[in-house]
Motif scaffolding. Structure first.
Motif, PDB file in Angstrom:
ATOM      1  N   LEU A   3      11.733  63.943  29.892  1.00 47.42           N
ATOM      2  CA  LEU A   3      12.780  62.919  29.840  1.00 47.42           C
ATOM      3  C   LEU A   3      12.708  62.009  31.063  1.00 47.42           C
ATOM      4  O   LEU A   3      12.713  60.785  30.943  1.00 47.42           O
ATOM      5  N   PHE A  21      15.102  60.823  22.608  1.00 46.39           N
ATOM      6  CA  PHE A  21      15.033  62.283  22.613  1.00 46.39           C
ATOM      7  C   PHE A  21      16.082  62.943  21.718  1.00 46.39           C
ATOM      8  O   PHE A  21      16.138  64.166  21.638  1.00 46.39           O
ATOM      9  N   VAL A  28      21.541  63.193  29.005  1.00 47.05           N
ATOM     10  CA  VAL A  28      20.481  62.511  29.769  1.00 47.05           C
ATOM     11  C   VAL A  28      20.876  62.460  31.234  1.00 47.05           C
ATOM     12  O   VAL A  28      20.107  62.847  32.121  1.00 47.05           O
TER      13      VAL A  28
END
Length: 76
Positions: A3, A21, A28
């Protein structure tokens, strides 16, 4: 780490990374600012710098989007 690498390589926003994602924006943020710091602090700092820059520029993108929206509606 995947990520954070995506964010750094693409200068991605929290929203774009979350969409890519399939996770929430808050996930996040938490993954990059808290969880990653314990695993790879250098990568975490790099990704956080991108996110902070995007956050600082957010009002500009919003203003441009609003301008484009109304320009299309009103023919101006």
């Amino acid at each position: 780490m995947e990520l954070a690498n995506y964010i750094v390589e693409n200068k991605a926003t929290v929203r774009a990374a979350a969409k890519k994602f399939g996770i929430s924006k808050s996930t996040v943020h938490k993954d990059v600012t808290e969880r990653l710091m314990k695993i790879n602090s250098a990568l975490a700092e790099e990704a956080k710098a991108v996110l902070d820059k995007n956050k600082a520029e957010r009002h500009i993108r919003g203003g441009l989007a609003t301008k484009a929206k109304y320009k299309g509606k009103h023919g101006g």
